[in-house]
Write a protein that holds these residues in place. Sequence first.
Motif, short mmCIF file in Angstrom:
data_model
loop_
_atom_site.label_atom_id
_atom_site.label_comp_id
_atom_site.label_asym_id
_atom_site.label_seq_id
_atom_site.Cartn_x
_atom_site.Cartn_y
_atom_site.Cartn_z
N ILE A 138 0.86 -1.18 0.00
CA ILE A 138 0.00 0.00 0.00
C ILE A 138 0.90 1.23 0.00
O ILE A 138 1.76 1.38 0.87
N TRP A 139 0.70 2.09 -0.99
CA TRP A 139 1.45 3.33 -1.13
C TRP A 139 0.49 4.51 -0.96
O TRP A 139 -0.66 4.47 -1.42
N VAL A 140 0.98 5.58 -0.32
CA VAL A 140 0.15 6.75 -0.04
C VAL A 140 0.86 8.00 -0.53
O VAL A 140 2.04 8.21 -0.25
N LYS A 141 0.11 8.84 -1.23
CA LYS A 141 0.65 10.09 -1.79
C LYS A 141 -0.15 11.28 -1.26
O LYS A 141 -1.38 11.33 -1.40
N GLN A 142 0.54 12.22 -0.65
CA GLN A 142 -0.09 13.45 -0.18
C GLN A 142 -0.29 14.40 -1.35
O GLN A 142 0.62 14.60 -2.16
N LEU A 143 -1.48 15.01 -1.42
CA LEU A 143 -1.80 15.91 -2.53
C LEU A 143 -1.96 17.35 -2.05
O LEU A 143 -2.17 17.61 -0.87
N GLU A 144 -1.86 18.27 -3.00
CA GLU A 144 -1.84 19.69 -2.69
C GLU A 144 -3.12 20.15 -2.01
O GLU A 144 -3.10 21.06 -1.17
N ASP A 145 -4.25 19.53 -2.33
CA ASP A 145 -5.52 19.98 -1.76
C ASP A 145 -5.82 19.37 -0.39
O ASP A 145 -6.92 19.53 0.14
N GLY A 146 -4.85 18.66 0.18
CA GLY A 146 -5.03 18.08 1.50
C GLY A 146 -5.55 16.66 1.49
O GLY A 146 -5.62 16.01 2.54
N THR A 147 -5.95 16.16 0.33
CA THR A 147 -6.41 14.78 0.22
C THR A 147 -5.22 13.85 0.02
O THR A 147 -4.07 14.30 -0.09
N HIS A 148 -5.50 12.55 -0.04
CA HIS A 148 -4.45 11.56 -0.25
C HIS A 148 -4.87 10.56 -1.33
O HIS A 148 -6.05 10.19 -1.42
N ALA A 149 -3.92 10.14 -2.13
CA ALA A 149 -4.14 9.05 -3.08
C ALA A 149 -3.50 7.80 -2.50
O ALA A 149 -2.42 7.84 -1.91
N ILE A 150 -4.18 6.67 -2.68
CA ILE A 150 -3.71 5.41 -2.12
C ILE A 150 -3.70 4.36 -3.23
O ILE A 150 -4.71 4.15 -3.90
N GLY A 151 -2.58 3.70 -3.39
CA GLY A 151 -2.47 2.59 -4.32
C GLY A 151 -2.40 1.29 -3.54
O GLY A 151 -1.51 1.11 -2.71
N ILE A 152 -3.34 0.39 -3.80
CA ILE A 152 -3.41 -0.91 -3.13
C ILE A 152 -3.04 -1.96 -4.18
O ILE A 152 -3.82 -2.23 -5.10
N PHE A 153 -1.86 -2.54 -4.07
CA PHE A 153 -1.30 -3.39 -5.11
C PHE A 153 -1.27 -4.85 -4.67
O PHE A 153 -0.76 -5.18 -3.59
N ASN A 154 -1.78 -5.73 -5.52
CA ASN A 154 -1.77 -7.17 -5.26
C ASN A 154 -0.65 -7.81 -6.05
O ASN A 154 -0.71 -7.91 -7.28
N LEU A 155 0.41 -8.24 -5.38
CA LEU A 155 1.55 -8.85 -6.04
C LEU A 155 1.41 -10.36 -6.21
O LEU A 155 2.26 -11.00 -6.83
#
Length: 493
Positions: A423-440
């Motif tokens: 699980i990767w998390v990216k902070q965004l300029e508008d205060g929200t977050h993007a999350i990538g949930i990856f199944n390997l």
Amino acid sequence: MKSLKLLSSLAFTLIACASFSQSDSLDKYILTPPPSPKPHINGAEVFGVRPNSPVIYKIAASGQKPLHYEVKNLPQGLSVDASTGVITGALKNAGDYKMEVTVSNALGKNKRNFTIKVGNQLGLTPAMGWNSWNCWGLSVNADRVKSSARAMIDKGLIDYGWSYINIDDGWEAAQRNADGTISPNEKFPDMKSLSDWLHAQGLKFGIYSSPGTRTCGGFLASYQHELQDAATYASWGVDYLKYDWCSYDSVYRAEGDTTDAAFIKPYTIMQKALLQQPRDIYYSLCQYGWRDVWKWGANVNGNSWRTTGDINDSWGSLTSIWSRQAPLYPYASPGHWNDPDMLVVGMLGWSDNLHPTKLTPDEQYTHISLWCLLSAPLLIGCDMSKLDNFTTSLLTNDEVLALDQDILGKQAQQIIKKDDYQIWVKQLEDGTHAIGIFNLSKEAKTIHVDWKELNLSETLTVRDLWRKKDLGKFKKGFDTKVNSHGVELIKVK
């Protein structure tokens, strides 16, 4: 076993080629809804340029054509073509020039704030464009470059912020001119004309060289001609330089100095040469992540730097590059980006013989999602004239691309790492977050995301970015089924 693998690979290629030539059978894997016919402004909200350097900026906007473009508070020295949305001109004084862009058609209008920052920083968001290498290798020529540029326009990619058209290795003449300047070979009869044509479309022009005596393909490189070559590139209207280590290794060994300073030296020499030119040239360092380039790349004005060796269209290559990105997030920032190499979707080949990417559709979603979370340069590597519907949809989801172009410039962090998922998390300029949930793993599985483990609020609203669908509010966490080698890409607030 090798024979079985070869037959399996051949069968996959034949099936993929047959499906491609028939009727876009990959359509069933498309997750993104068709774009609205109403105007929508895409692309970055900021653009960097140096004082007095030429500005060429295409306002990226989707919607039913024709579109009409207006810019409120457009500074003196710039003009906008109301029918194409291309801003041109130059600005003399440093500063932030804030304006409001409006795009309209018969169905409505869309407005957005936009800032041009005049100063010393280029590449305030990662470059988006196309590079010839993964497609054509050394068989690139002017017609193929123009074909890809035309496809970038006709397929609508230019409406989502894709702008660079970059020629990789194989353009150089066999010998320098009598005065030491470099010329293109017979495959590129007029570089200036090609550049002018690209600029007239609102696109940008990139080129390739090496600090050594020869490029990786054995063509002339820039060793001891750096200033001449930079001046030639500027005279052609070049906007981007990929500078590939290649044969400089022999120079480096011959000099006998193994210090970091000696390793960095060739990139410093070209840095100084580029700074003497009357136009901005985005500086892409390509030396495969050696000597921790992320620690010094910004010091030589590198706008991006390769973090690994070359990618290919296999899950093994993708995951190998992926595995090296997690520690690099502190080094990414506006103007300076970690580069995990080009995109391997669509028709590839590194030669005249093209084939559909060997990545599965789910692996392609993972590829694009991860690169956008990483704030990586996005350089398409396929024959864009043969883009199918599925690949086009991968490259024109405005909400996914917005993660890559977010002006905060934060690279995602790997927060959860298990044997079978990440699980990767990216902070965004508008205060929200993007999350990538990856199944390997090799099987589809349900993955639980605990908001507390990600240092997020207890209750969050979740949006599926690939499907452009609000999923609702979730307290404490979120469960999602993810396909093998696939991803669930969400935005939470």
